[in-house]
Design an enzyme around this catalytic site. Structure first.
Site, PDB file in Angstrom:
ATOM      1  N   LEU A   1      36.833  32.658  37.379  1.00 16.46           N
ATOM      2  CA  LEU A   1      38.135  33.208  36.984  1.00 16.46           C
ATOM      3  C   LEU A   1      38.014  34.729  36.969  1.00 16.46           C
ATOM      4  O   LEU A   1      37.064  35.280  36.410  1.00 16.46           O
ATOM      5  CB  LEU A   1      38.532  32.725  35.578  1.00 16.46           C
ATOM      6  CG  LEU A   1      39.337  31.441  35.440  1.00 16.46           C
ATOM      7  CD1 LEU A   1      39.646  31.197  33.971  1.00 16.46           C
ATOM      8  CD2 LEU A   1      40.621  31.475  36.249  1.00 16.46           C
ATOM      9  N   ASP A   2      38.973  35.411  37.577  1.00 17.64           N
ATOM     10  CA  ASP A   2      38.973  36.870  37.580  1.00 17.64           C
ATOM     11  C   ASP A   2      39.128  37.411  36.153  1.00 17.64           C
ATOM     12  O   ASP A   2      39.683  36.726  35.279  1.00 17.64           O
ATOM     13  CB  ASP A   2      40.130  37.403  38.431  1.00 17.64           C
ATOM     14  CG  ASP A   2      39.940  37.097  39.909  1.00 17.64           C
ATOM     15  OD1 ASP A   2      38.781  36.883  40.318  1.00 17.64           O
ATOM     16  OD2 ASP A   2      40.952  37.067  40.634  1.00 17.64           O
ATOM     17  N   PRO A   3      38.665  38.647  35.898  1.00 14.62           N
ATOM     18  CA  PRO A   3      38.861  39.253  34.567  1.00 14.62           C
ATOM     19  C   PRO A   3      40.321  39.304  34.139  1.00 14.62           C
ATOM     20  O   PRO A   3      40.624  39.211  32.950  1.00 14.62           O
ATOM     21  CB  PRO A   3      38.279  40.665  34.745  1.00 14.62           C
ATOM     22  CG  PRO A   3      37.264  40.520  35.826  1.00 14.62           C
ATOM     23  CD  PRO A   3      37.833  39.501  36.776  1.00 14.62           C
TER      24      PRO A   3
END
Length: 301
Positions: A44-46
Site C-alpha cells: 500500500l502506498d504511503p
C-alpha cells in the site's frame, strides 16, 4: 525477512495509517510481535490507508496466495486535474474546466468492468529493462508502459459530494492500479482526473472487521495477548480445497514423500493445489494428480 525472534506463526491484519510505507508498517509489527520472520501480503502506498495483511513465521509461506487474491478499494477521484503520478502526490500536468455529471459517470462505469486492458502508471514498481518504473520517472525518463490485462469484478459510484469529486468502490484482481482507473476515468469523461484519497477495505478474506490499528496491536502485544490478533496460517488458504489425511500420511508428507489416496473417497478435492490437514491441524500445501498427493510447501508449526 529473517531475524532472531520468537517462533510466532499466523496472520496479523493491520489497518495501515496514512504516511507509512508498507515496509515501515511491517517493521513495526515485527518489532511488536518479536517474530523471527515476517512479510506482507500486498503493498500500500504511503498515501493509502487500510488493510495490510502481515504474515508471521510459517504464514510467510502463504503470502503468494494472499497477494493473488481479490481486493476492494474505496477511492475519491478529483476531477479537472491530471498529475504526473495519477494521485495527489505528483504535480499537476494538465487542467480542465469540464466537470462530469452523475449520469455521465454512471454510464461510463460498465466499460471498466470485466477483463480489460490497463496501462500501468509511470510511477509504479514495475521493472523496465531492470529498472523500477518510478525510478526512471523520477529521473525524468518516465517510461510508456504497455497496457496489460486486468480483472475488475465490480465498480460502484458511492457518492458525488461536489462537482470536483466522486467516490468509488472497486472489487478487482491482482495487478489492477486504482490510480490508472482514475486517470482513465478522466480521459473517457474528457475532464482529467487523479486519485485524491485511497483506502483498501479488503484483501481476499481479510477485511476491516479483522483489522487492528498499530496502537491497538501495540497494546495487545504489551499484554502478550497473541490470541486476540493472530489468525491461523491456513486462513490465507480459504479459497483452495482441503484434504484431510491420517497421521501416518501426514508424516510421509512432512518427510517430502508422496502419498496415495482412494479416488472413490467421499469429499475428495479436485486435482490441483490443496491444503492438507491432519488431526485438525494444517500440515501444508500439496498437489493432487490422480491418486497421488505430493507435498509442495509444509508448515513447521
Amino acid at each position: 525477512m529473517k531475524r532472531r525472534g520468537r517462533p510466532v506463526h499466523g496472520w496479523v491484519i493491520v489497518d495501515k495509517p496514512l504516511g507509512l510505507t508498507s515496509t515501515q508498517c511491517l517493521a513495526k509489527v515485527r518489532r511488536l510481535t518479536q517474530a523471527a520472520k515476517a512479510g506482507h501480503g500486498g503493498t500500500l502506498d504511503p498515501l493509502a490507508s487500510g488493510i495490510l495483511p502481515i504474515a508471521l513465521g510459517e504464514a510467510t509461506k502463504t503470502v503468494a496466495y494472499v497477494m493473488g487474491s481479490g481486493k476492494t478499494y474505496r477511492f475519491t477521484v478529483r476531477w479537472g486535474e491530471a498529475t504526473s503520478t495519477d494521485d495527489a502526490e505528483g504535480p499537476v500536468i494538465a487542467r480542465s474546466d469540464v466537470r462530469p455529471t452523475r449520469p455521465a459517470i454512471e454510464a461510463m462505469l460498465p466499460g471498466f468492468v470485466g477483463e480489460i486492458m490497463q496501462r500501468p502508471p509511470a510511477y509504479s514498481a514495475l521493472k523496465v529493462a531492470g529498472e523500477r518504473a518510478y525510478d526512471l520517472a523520477r529521473a525524468g525518463q518516465a517510461p510508456e508502459l504497455a497496457p496489460r490485462p486486468i480483472r475488475i469484478d465490480a465498480l460502484r459510484l458511492i457518492d458525488v459530494p461536489d462537482p470536483d469529486h466522486a467516490v468509488f468502490e472497486v472489487d478487482c484482481g491482482k495487478g489492477a492500479y486504482v490510480r490508472a482507473l482514475a486517470r482513465d476515468f478522466g480521459e473517457v469523461l474528457g475532464c482529467f482526473g487523479h486519485v485524491a484519497a485511497l483506502r483498501r477495505t479488503r484483501v481476499g478474506r481479510y477485511d476491516e472487521s479483522r483489522a487492528f490499528s498499530l496502537d491497538s496491536l501495540e497494546e495487545l502485544c504489551q499484554k502478550d495477548a497473541a490470541h486476540a490478533y493472530l489468525l491461523p496460517v491456513e486462513t490465507a488458504l480459504d479459497d483452495i480445497p482441503a484434504l484431510v489425511v491420517t497421521g501416518p500420511q501426514a508424516d510421509r508428507l512432512r518427510h517430502g514423500q508422496s502419498i496415495r489416496i482412494a479416488l472413490a473417497a467421499p469429499g475428495l478435492p479436485p486435482e490441483g493445489e490443496m491444503l492438507v490437514k491432519a488431526d485438525g491441524k494444517a500440515v501444508g500445501i500439496a498437489e493432487r494428480l490422480a491418486d497421488e498427493v505430493r507435498p509442495l510447501r509444509l508448515f513447521n508449526l
